[in-house]
Design a protein around this motif. Sequence first.
Motif, PDB file in Angstrom:
ATOM      1  N   ASN A  19     -40.842  73.848 -30.688  1.00 27.55           N
ATOM      2  CA  ASN A  19     -40.831  73.021 -31.890  1.00 27.55           C
ATOM      3  C   ASN A  19     -41.399  71.620 -31.668  1.00 27.55           C
ATOM      4  O   ASN A  19     -41.744  70.941 -32.630  1.00 27.55           O
ATOM      5  N   TYR A  22     -44.763  70.389 -33.360  1.00 27.33           N
ATOM      6  CA  TYR A  22     -44.745  70.225 -34.809  1.00 27.33           C
ATOM      7  C   TYR A  22     -44.019  68.959 -35.256  1.00 27.33           C
ATOM      8  O   TYR A  22     -44.300  68.439 -36.325  1.00 27.33           O
ATOM      9  N   PHE A  23     -43.099  68.479 -34.468  1.00 27.54           N
ATOM     10  CA  PHE A  23     -42.343  67.296 -34.848  1.00 27.54           C
ATOM     11  C   PHE A  23     -42.935  66.012 -34.287  1.00 27.54           C
ATOM     12  O   PHE A  23     -42.590  64.931 -34.730  1.00 27.54           O
ATOM     13  N   GLN A  25     -46.183  63.547 -33.676  1.00 28.16           N
ATOM     14  CA  GLN A  25     -47.515  63.259 -34.200  1.00 28.16           C
ATOM     15  C   GLN A  25     -48.453  62.739 -33.123  1.00 28.16           C
ATOM     16  O   GLN A  25     -49.602  62.442 -33.400  1.00 28.16           O
ATOM     17  N   ARG A  42     -52.082  71.000 -31.905  1.00 29.97           N
ATOM     18  CA  ARG A  42     -50.734  71.597 -31.917  1.00 29.97           C
ATOM     19  C   ARG A  42     -50.725  72.930 -31.179  1.00 29.97           C
ATOM     20  O   ARG A  42     -49.790  73.234 -30.443  1.00 29.97           O
ATOM     21  N   GLY A  89     -40.259  74.668 -36.757  1.00 30.11           N
ATOM     22  CA  GLY A  89     -41.161  73.522 -36.687  1.00 30.11           C
ATOM     23  C   GLY A  89     -42.416  73.745 -37.501  1.00 30.11           C
ATOM     24  O   GLY A  89     -42.925  72.829 -38.154  1.00 30.11           O
ATOM     25  N   TRP A  92     -41.533  73.238 -41.107  1.00 29.99           N
ATOM     26  CA  TRP A  92     -41.345  71.817 -41.380  1.00 29.99           C
ATOM     27  C   TRP A  92     -42.691  71.097 -41.477  1.00 29.99           C
ATOM     28  O   TRP A  92     -42.890  70.250 -42.343  1.00 29.99           O
ATOM     29  N   CYS A  93     -43.619  71.446 -40.622  1.00 27.76           N
ATOM     30  CA  CYS A  93     -44.893  70.736 -40.546  1.00 27.76           C
ATOM     31  C   CYS A  93     -45.873  71.156 -41.638  1.00 27.76           C
ATOM     32  O   CYS A  93     -46.540  70.315 -42.231  1.00 27.76           O
ATOM     33  N   TYR A  94     -45.965  72.450 -41.920  1.00 31.02           N
ATOM     34  CA  TYR A  94     -47.018  72.942 -42.793  1.00 31.02           C
ATOM     35  C   TYR A  94     -46.554  73.482 -44.140  1.00 31.02           C
ATOM     36  O   TYR A  94     -47.326  73.468 -45.097  1.00 31.02           O
TER      37      TYR A  94
END
Length: 102
Positions: A19, A22-23, A25, A42, A89, A92-94
Amino acid sequence: MNQSAAIWLVLLAALVAANAPYFSQRVLLVGPKPAYKSAGWRLLELVLLGLLTLGLGFALESSQGQRQPQGWEFYAAATCVYLVFGFPGFVWCYLRRKRNAP
């Protein structure tokens, strides 16, 4: 460390590592922070952290005794489990909705 604790440690490390891309940046988790981090970065981070997690598992297995040889089935199953661990993750990201979207 007993065998049960080693197994839980590897599973927890895999969950966090799957994960983390994805969390975060930042590029490669510690580099500069671009305006937008592409999916290629990523994916590269996901692969590198997966290899580090696999290395941790091999190291803990070696410390418990003799390391057993693994076939392609083990690596295929481990890859699938690692990708499933990274699904929260990814969502959450996409896939989450933006609050200011119309």
